[in-house]
Motif scaffolding. Structure first.
Motif, mmCIF file in Angstrom:
data_model
loop_
_atom_site.group_PDB
_atom_site.id
_atom_site.type_symbol
_atom_site.label_atom_id
_atom_site.label_comp_id
_atom_site.label_asym_id
_atom_site.label_seq_id
_atom_site.Cartn_x
_atom_site.Cartn_y
_atom_site.Cartn_z
ATOM 1 N N UNK B 26 0.840 -1.211 0.000
ATOM 2 C CA UNK B 26 0.000 0.000 0.000
ATOM 3 C C UNK B 26 0.872 1.257 0.000
ATOM 4 N N UNK B 30 1.145 3.962 -3.081
ATOM 5 C CA UNK B 30 0.977 5.397 -2.816
ATOM 6 C C UNK B 30 2.155 6.202 -3.368
ATOM 7 N N UNK B 53 -8.515 16.601 -0.777
ATOM 8 C CA UNK B 53 -7.834 15.385 -0.346
ATOM 9 C C UNK B 53 -8.409 14.201 -1.120
ATOM 10 N N UNK B 55 -8.865 10.439 -0.258
ATOM 11 C CA UNK B 55 -8.789 9.214 0.553
ATOM 12 C C UNK B 55 -9.054 7.965 -0.290
ATOM 13 N N UNK B 56 -8.635 6.838 0.237
ATOM 14 C CA UNK B 56 -8.883 5.545 -0.397
ATOM 15 C C UNK B 56 -10.245 5.031 0.059
ATOM 16 N N UNK B 57 -11.117 4.676 -0.899
ATOM 17 C CA UNK B 57 -12.410 4.067 -0.538
ATOM 18 C C UNK B 57 -12.259 2.555 -0.457
ATOM 19 N N UNK B 58 -11.521 1.959 -1.383
ATOM 20 C CA UNK B 58 -11.317 0.515 -1.303
ATOM 21 C C UNK B 58 -9.985 0.167 -1.948
ATOM 22 N N UNK B 59 -9.468 -0.977 -1.584
ATOM 23 C CA UNK B 59 -8.137 -1.386 -2.034
ATOM 24 C C UNK B 59 -8.119 -2.902 -2.099
ATOM 25 N N UNK B 60 -7.462 -3.448 -3.105
ATOM 26 C CA UNK B 60 -7.271 -4.896 -3.115
ATOM 27 C C UNK B 60 -5.922 -5.205 -3.735
ATOM 28 N N UNK B 116 -15.284 18.354 4.327
ATOM 29 C CA UNK B 116 -15.218 16.879 4.311
ATOM 30 C C UNK B 116 -16.333 16.279 3.451
#
Lengths: 130, 130, 130, 130
Positions: B26, B30, B53, B55-60, B116
């Motif tokens: 990860x 990045x 900004x 942000x990460x919502x999902x990662x695999x 936000x």
């Protein structure tokens, strides 16, 4: 006064020698410092939310023996000397066999988060640190 | 379009199996994402300083082969589909022997740092991502 | 069956948005996985010392809400399906306000540490995982 | 003799103050140490594969100024004194504005990986370190 805090070594914290990587002890010191302040009545997060941050000015550590994966470490923390514009924390890390594996030291100072200028720690926090 | 970025595996990033710890990919994704955006004309730091900004919502990620200490990895990055309120990044990580060791995916979204709340990426950034 | 494990968010685990960095959840999953295996009667360190390692084949995670510094997280862990040559772990992470902040999944496989070949998990371990 | 190595600060290496977390400098020192040894003709990985490991006996660092996200740091490394059973590395870290942000020191010793006993660094490595 001296407080203690226990930390279990994580898998990812060990390197290919099988030892706790030396950089990780700074994380252990920080967790232990936070938890003993909590025991003493100070939540560091609240202090920071109220505008006081506590950066590290200097840090040192000496390694006596390797920490290993799954070790259950006990960290002894002492605040040395008076707390005014700085605080000096000393750490002794023992493994589950009561062997001293690391000693360390951090010198922290107190800073106004908005002005980024040093300040004397307010009495409401200081009384808990002594 | 596809960009590449090279990263040398650090000692502390390997675990006691001698492999790059899976959490570290990860960080590689990045760094690679930031560097290919820089190649494309976007400094992520400036974007964040301007109030956006990501942000990460999902990662695999899927691991094909172990990364090892001192490997010189090449990370291929693609942005898939249209970039509007989200951006989809795909990563392929190769070692110095041209073996594919890891593939991964992150879904990012754009957020106004003050409110936000999600936002559409402004045109000045979007044009560089496509 | 489902187990839970609590983790306090460390200072260094949060990024300059003030959020737990997404890479850190892999460390939380790993700590939670290790601790629920311990509750179930398996010390992962012993398993590894006996020659069986359990690398991650794939991992995914979805973020619902930001984790924050000093949060006291509760991680729910389930093993899904049969454990043979692989084990599938599912994770739900809640903060102290009982908000779901992250769900994740890791697919592990079992490998003979010396031959580096996949193996079926021996019965003595398997019975504790089911 | 003095060597330099450049490192770009990663997002995840900064904490919620926006500063490079103090634990991270140990990783920067290690990367810089490895790269300057490589420049000097020693691949640390090969040295370790040949059975010599180089654990840290002690480490200290002093922070002059905060490192920040996306900073491009230059690390100056010197080996101080003779290299026999130990080696003393000194580090100075500058940011892209040529401001000194951190100085540090690590004392390493050489250990036979199999016997775990200290040893004198063999001549074939020592000549490159001086």
């Amino acid at each position: 006064m001296e407080w203690t805090h226990k930390i279990r070594v994580r898998y990812a914290e060990c390197d290919r020698m099988g030892f706790v990587h030396h950089s990780v002890y700074a994380l252990y010191f920080e967790e232990a410092r936070t938890e003993i302040l909590r025991q003493a009545g100070i939540t560091y997060k609240e202090m920071e939310d109220e505008g006081i941050i506590m950066p590290v000015r200097s840090m040192s550590m000496t390694f006596k023996k390797a920490g290993k994966y799954d070790d259950l470490l006990t960290i002894h923390v002492r605040i040395e000397g008076a707390v005014e514009v700085r605080a000096h924390f000393h750490y002794d890390v023992y493994n589950q066999n009561e062997e001293l594996i690391c000693t360390g030291y951090t010198e922290m100072f107190f800073v106004n988060k908005d002005s980024m200028r040093p300040l004397k720690l307010p009495e409401k926090y200081k009384k808990h640190m002594q």
